[in-house]
Structures are given as C-alpha cells and as structure tokens.
Design a protein around this motif. Structure first.
Motif, PDB file in Angstrom:
ATOM      1  N   ALA A 104      59.147  35.149  70.546  1.00 35.56           N
ATOM      2  CA  ALA A 104      57.640  35.013  70.726  1.00 35.56           C
ATOM      3  C   ALA A 104      56.723  35.907  70.015  1.00 35.56           C
ATOM      4  CB  ALA A 104      57.554  35.505  72.359  1.00 35.56           C
ATOM      5  N   ALA A 105      57.321  37.162  69.532  1.00 39.02           N
ATOM      6  CA  ALA A 105      56.343  37.767  68.828  1.00 39.02           C
ATOM      7  C   ALA A 105      56.142  37.452  67.635  1.00 39.02           C
ATOM      8  CB  ALA A 105      56.892  39.353  68.716  1.00 39.02           C
ATOM      9  N   TRP A 106      57.249  36.789  66.952  1.00 39.35           N
ATOM     10  CA  TRP A 106      57.103  36.317  65.639  1.00 39.35           C
ATOM     11  C   TRP A 106      56.428  35.052  65.496  1.00 39.35           C
ATOM     12  CZ3 TRP A 106      58.938  39.212  61.954  1.00 39.35           C
ATOM     13  CH2 TRP A 106      58.938  38.583  60.809  1.00 39.35           C
ATOM     14  N   ARG A 107      56.338  34.240  66.771  1.00 41.23           N
ATOM     15  CA  ARG A 107      55.405  33.227  66.694  1.00 41.23           C
ATOM     16  C   ARG A 107      53.815  33.489  66.664  1.00 41.23           C
ATOM     17  NH1 ARG A 107      59.483  31.151  70.186  1.00 41.23           N
ATOM     18  NH2 ARG A 107      58.583  31.724  72.250  1.00 41.23           N
ATOM     19  N   VAL A 108      53.526  34.711  67.223  1.00 41.87           N
ATOM     20  CA  VAL A 108      52.086  35.112  67.373  1.00 41.87           C
ATOM     21  C   VAL A 108      51.606  35.856  66.080  1.00 41.87           C
ATOM     22  CG1 VAL A 108      52.033  34.792  69.796  1.00 41.87           C
ATOM     23  CG2 VAL A 108      52.309  36.897  68.810  1.00 41.87           C
ATOM     24  N   LEU A 109      52.732  36.354  65.208  1.00 43.11           N
ATOM     25  CA  LEU A 109      52.384  37.280  63.985  1.00 43.11           C
ATOM     26  C   LEU A 109      51.500  36.391  62.873  1.00 43.11           C
ATOM     27  CD1 LEU A 109      55.254  39.755  63.123  1.00 43.11           C
ATOM     28  CD2 LEU A 109      52.778  40.069  63.721  1.00 43.11           C
ATOM     29  N   ALA A 110      50.603  36.913  62.484  1.00 38.26           N
ATOM     30  CA  ALA A 110      49.958  36.117  61.470  1.00 38.26           C
ATOM     31  C   ALA A 110      50.843  36.442  60.275  1.00 38.26           C
ATOM     32  CB  ALA A 110      48.438  36.952  61.394  1.00 38.26           C
ATOM     33  N   GLN A 111      50.426  35.728  58.967  1.00 41.44           N
ATOM     34  CA  GLN A 111      51.184  35.788  57.928  1.00 41.44           C
ATOM     35  C   GLN A 111      51.079  37.194  57.511  1.00 41.44           C
ATOM     36  OE1 GLN A 111      50.431  32.593  55.294  1.00 41.44           O
ATOM     37  NE2 GLN A 111      51.851  33.522  53.667  1.00 41.44           N
ATOM     38  N   ASP A 112      52.047  37.696  56.626  1.00 43.12           N
ATOM     39  CA  ASP A 112      52.126  39.134  56.299  1.00 43.12           C
ATOM     40  C   ASP A 112      51.830  40.072  57.537  1.00 43.12           C
ATOM     41  OD1 ASP A 112      52.238  37.972  53.759  1.00 43.12           O
ATOM     42  OD2 ASP A 112      49.923  38.022  53.629  1.00 43.12           O
ATOM     43  N   GLY A 113      51.947  39.635  58.654  1.00 42.41           N
ATOM     44  CA  GLY A 113      52.050  40.386  59.749  1.00 42.41           C
ATOM     45  C   GLY A 113      53.117  41.182  59.982  1.00 42.41           C
ATOM     46  N   ARG A 114      53.205  42.487  60.415  1.00 42.14           N
ATOM     47  CA  ARG A 114      54.567  43.206  60.630  1.00 42.14           C
ATOM     48  C   ARG A 114      54.969  43.350  62.001  1.00 42.14           C
ATOM     49  NH1 ARG A 114      54.863  47.750  56.241  1.00 42.14           N
ATOM     50  NH2 ARG A 114      53.818  46.568  54.629  1.00 42.14           N
ATOM     51  N   LEU A 115      56.184  43.485  62.291  1.00 42.47           N
ATOM     52  CA  LEU A 115      56.898  43.633  63.516  1.00 42.47           C
ATOM     53  C   LEU A 115      57.775  45.122  63.531  1.00 42.47           C
ATOM     54  CD1 LEU A 115      58.067  42.875  66.626  1.00 42.47           C
ATOM     55  CD2 LEU A 115      59.488  41.566  65.287  1.00 42.47           C
ATOM     56  N   ALA A 116      57.482  45.879  64.479  1.00 39.16           N
ATOM     57  CA  ALA A 116      58.303  46.962  64.213  1.00 39.16           C
ATOM     58  C   ALA A 116      58.976  47.392  65.791  1.00 39.16           C
ATOM     59  CB  ALA A 116      57.492  48.244  63.802  1.00 39.16           C
ATOM     60  N   ALA A 117      59.994  47.638  65.825  1.00 35.26           N
ATOM     61  CA  ALA A 117      60.759  47.891  66.878  1.00 35.26           C
ATOM     62  C   ALA A 117      61.729  49.327  66.908  1.00 35.26           C
ATOM     63  CB  ALA A 117      61.686  46.679  67.567  1.00 35.26           C
ATOM     64  N   ILE A 118      61.673  49.994  68.014  1.00 33.61           N
ATOM     65  CA  ILE A 118      62.520  51.207  68.115  1.00 33.61           C
ATOM     66  C   ILE A 118      63.649  50.808  69.291  1.00 33.61           C
ATOM     67  CG2 ILE A 118      62.636  53.629  68.931  1.00 33.61           C
ATOM     68  CD1 ILE A 118      59.685  54.042  67.715  1.00 33.61           C
ATOM     69  N   ALA A 119      64.563  50.898  68.855  1.00 34.94           N
ATOM     70  CA  ALA A 119      65.897  50.840  69.852  1.00 34.94           C
ATOM     71  C   ALA A 119      66.482  52.035  70.260  1.00 34.94           C
ATOM     72  CB  ALA A 119      66.846  49.756  69.279  1.00 34.94           C
ATOM     73  N   PHE A 120      67.332  52.263  71.575  1.00 36.98           N
ATOM     74  CA  PHE A 120      67.708  53.464  71.691  1.00 36.98           C
ATOM     75  C   PHE A 120      69.283  52.940  72.001  1.00 36.98           C
ATOM     76  CE2 PHE A 120      63.354  54.129  72.399  1.00 36.98           C
ATOM     77  CZ  PHE A 120      63.304  55.514  72.090  1.00 36.98           C
ATOM     78  N   HIS A 121      69.615  51.705  72.105  1.00 39.63           N
ATOM     79  CA  HIS A 121      70.883  51.332  72.364  1.00 39.63           C
ATOM     80  C   HIS A 121      71.588  50.312  71.276  1.00 39.63           C
ATOM     81  CE1 HIS A 121      73.714  48.963  74.516  1.00 39.63           C
ATOM     82  NE2 HIS A 121      73.762  49.918  75.537  1.00 39.63           N
ATOM     83  N   SER A 122      72.819  50.640  71.137  1.00 35.70           N
ATOM     84  CA  SER A 122      73.473  49.973  69.942  1.00 35.70           C
ATOM     85  C   SER A 122      73.123  48.332  69.938  1.00 35.70           C
ATOM     86  CB  SER A 122      75.060  50.344  69.629  1.00 35.70           C
ATOM     87  OG  SER A 122      75.567  50.017  70.803  1.00 35.70           O
ATOM     88  N   LEU A 123      73.190  47.875  71.443  1.00 33.38           N
ATOM     89  CA  LEU A 123      73.167  46.358  71.401  1.00 33.38           C
ATOM     90  C   LEU A 123      71.802  46.022  71.072  1.00 33.38           C
ATOM     91  CD1 LEU A 123      75.501  45.344  74.389  1.00 33.38           C
ATOM     92  CD2 LEU A 123      76.226  45.442  71.946  1.00 33.38           C
ATOM     93  N   GLU A 124      70.703  46.593  71.499  1.00 32.75           N
ATOM     94  CA  GLU A 124      69.450  46.312  71.017  1.00 32.75           C
ATOM     95  C   GLU A 124      69.128  46.658  69.764  1.00 32.75           C
ATOM     96  OE1 GLU A 124      66.893  48.421  74.933  1.00 32.75           O
ATOM     97  OE2 GLU A 124      67.035  49.562  73.195  1.00 32.75           O
ATOM     98  N   ASP A 125      69.621  47.522  69.130  1.00 30.45           N
ATOM     99  CA  ASP A 125      69.513  47.545  67.755  1.00 30.45           C
ATOM    100  C   ASP A 125      70.168  46.516  66.770  1.00 30.45           C
ATOM    101  OD1 ASP A 125      68.504  49.094  65.196  1.00 30.45           O
ATOM    102  OD2 ASP A 125      70.805  49.372  64.910  1.00 30.45           O
TER     103      ASP A 125
END
Ligand SMILES: C[S@@+](CC[C@H](N)C(=O)[O-])C[C@H]1O[C@@H](n2cnc3c(N)ncnc32)[C@H](O)[C@@H]1O
Length: 314
Positions: free
Chosen positions: A248-269
């Motif tokens: 969903a985040a990817w669908r609303v990101l503008a061109q050249d937009g950035r997505l950053a995520a911090i994971a604390f669990h190996s499956l999430e990462d």
C-alpha cells in the motif's frame, strides 16, 4: 486532546514507572530518507512521535507529517511531541488511528493523492511494553491482551491461546518465535489451558519457564521472551500487516519517493528486504544497524535493521 501530560495518565495507573520511548537509528533514518523542506511524509507507526517530531523539524514549516498508529492510546504522546516540534518551526501534522496498511484510505480522506516519504518503525513501543494493562510484558502482571488495536481487534492473546490448535501454536512459537523449545512450550500451554483459562501475563510466563529445561531457565534472555514476541506477532497479524502495508505504501509513494523501514525481527526484515529488492532502487543494500554507543544506551537497538529504497517509476 487534553492539556494534561499524557505520560502522567500512564504513570498514574500504578502499574510501574513509564519509560519514554527512545527512537532507534534516528540520525540514520533522517539520512536514508533524504528529507527536504516542504515534503509530505507518512510515519505509519508514529508511536510516541520520537522519529516523527525529528522528521517534522527537518521538513520545516511548509512540510507535512501524517502520523498513523494502530494503537489509539499512543496518539496523545505523538500529539504532544509533534506540537512541540511545530511550535519550534517544524512541519504541520495530522494524526490518525489507523493501520499503515490503510495508508491509502488515510491519505484519500485528507484529499492527498501521494506522498514523498513513508517511514515504518515496526514492533512495539516501550510505552506499550511498560503498561501492565496492555499485557505485552512477561515482567509485569496484567491481562493477557497484547492487542495493539484494542478497539478493532476483538481477539486478545487470552482468546487466541484458548482456541489455537496445538500444531499451530507450535508452528507460531517455532517459526515466528524461533523458539527451540517450541514443542515443549506448546504442549505445556495446551495442558495448562485444559486445567484453567490462561488469563494473566505472569501465569503464561510461568507455564513457559517451567516447560523449558532447567538449564535454559536462567539465561541472559528471559525464557519467555521469544514466546511472548511470537504470540504478540500472531495476535496482531504483524507479518500480514507488513506485507499489505509495504504494498500500500508503494502505491501512494510519488516518483522518486523513499520508503524506509526499521525491523526488529528476522522475518520482518526478510519481508522488507525482499520487497525492496524486487521494486526499489536500494539506498541501503546492506541493512543499517545501530552502533555500539546506541546499543549500550538503548538495548532495543541491538536487533534493529534499517532498510530504505527509492521508487523510481510512478
Ligand atoms: C516501535 S513503535 C514506534 C515508535 C516511534 N517511531 C517513536 O519514535 O515514538 C511501533 C508503533 O507501531 C505501531 N504499530 C504496529 N503495527 C502497526 C500497524 N500495522 N499500523 C500502524 N501502527 C502500527 C505500534 O502501535 C507502536 O506504537
């Protein structure tokens, strides 16, 4: 919002002192997101607003921060932090009680078609862990709840444990919790629940500790840590939310937009890594991890992995 310090209301519940949540990998997140003044950023896990208020300062008065959280109780903390940042020249902000998987609805309700940055800081907040009433912690006696969204998720951890099959329980503990004694713990929980309903955190922790071999009961990490984390992830369907939320985040990101995520669990990462590998120009090929000083100051940072990617084609 009330004028009372929201932190005071938590401390007042007489279930122990409340730590303030310390944002993890904060300078690294600001660099990875390449924040520019005037941008629109969605913090999908706004929590107490630690990251979001620093981002708001970087975006300046013409920027906009949209903060979402599945936990309505935590939003007053974010309100406080972001109001302070705003008063000091930071971005405008809007807060919504929503899952980040609902980012499209949240933006369209605000009449916003796309955004420049999306940030996710996964897992639980220290504020949630410290509130005995929320039932996330095996260190504090409380109801076996563990729901991040108590108003929209009807099934708490006690209900989940009452109905889950022995095989599914073992799978969750083994695969999600990476718990090597998953079989023994699952059997002990099934035996215990046949005698009495498991309704308190300390009761469950006691069943788990007794199920593991004596030699494994007193290690550096509490014997119930992995099981509690796995049950919390299952109760909140956190891995499913992450998959839906990234898409969903990817669908609303503008061109050249950035997505950053911090994971604390190996499956999430793994989910974040796979997602960015398939779609993004990666800002970070290897995950960014916390340095020794941050890990010493904030033990939560030890398992944190930050990844970031750019959406090149809209
Ligand atoms: C690690 S904390 C975020 C802390 C925040 N970055 C700060 O500095 O205060 C994670 C937050 O994400 C929220 N959360 C977890 N899953 C979520 C989801 N699917 N959608 C929205 N919020 C979620 C939790 O309720 C929690 O408040």
């Amino acid at each position: 919002m009330t004028d009372a310090d929201p932190r005071a209301s938590r401390a007042d519940d007489a279930h122990g002192p409340v730590r303030v949540h310390e944002p993890v990998l904060l300078p690294e997140s600001i660099v990875a997101l390449d924040l520019q003044r005037g941008m629109t950023l969605v913090d999908g896990t706004v929590g107490a607003g630690g990251h979001a208020s620093a981002f708001a300062r970087a975006l300046g008065p013409d920027g906009l921060v949209i903060g979402l959280d599945r936990d309505a109780e935590i939003l007053p903390y974010a309100e406080r932090a972001l109001s302070l940042a705003r008063a000091e020249g930071g971005a405008r902000f809007v807060l919504r009680h929503a899952s980040y998987a609902e980012i499209e609805v949240a933006l369209s309700d605000l009449g916003i078609a796309s955004c420049d940055r999306v940030f996710l800081d996964l897992g639980v907040s220290s504020l949630q862990l410290d509130s005995a009433l929320r039932g996330f912690s095996f260190m504090r006696d409380g109801p076996l709840d563990m729901r991040m969204d108590t108003s929209r998720n009807p099934r708490d951890a006690a209900a989940w444990l009452r109905t889950v099959s022995a095989a599914e329980l073992e799978r969750v503990l083994g695969e999600i919790g990476e718990e090597r004694f998953a079989g023994r713990i699952a059997r002990a929980i099934v035996e215990a629940r046949a005698r009495r309903p498991l309704t308190s955190t300390l009761d469950l922790a006691d069943v788990i500790v007794r199920a593991v071999p004596a030699a494994a009961r007193h290690g550096r990490v509490h014997a119930a840590t992995r099981s509690f984390q796995a049950i919390r992830i299952a109760v909140n369907d956190e891995l499913g939310e992450l998959e839906r939320g990234l898409a969903a985040a990817w669908r609303v990101l503008a061109q050249d937009g950035r997505l950053a995520a911090i994971a604390f669990h190996s499956l999430e990462d793994r989910i974040v890594k796979q997602f960015l590998r398939e779609r993004a120009e990666r800002v970070t090929k290897k995950p960014v991890v916390a340095g020794d000083a941050e890990c010493a100051r904030n033990p939560r940072a030890r398992s944190a992995k930050l990844r970031c990617g750019i959406r090149r084609s809209a």
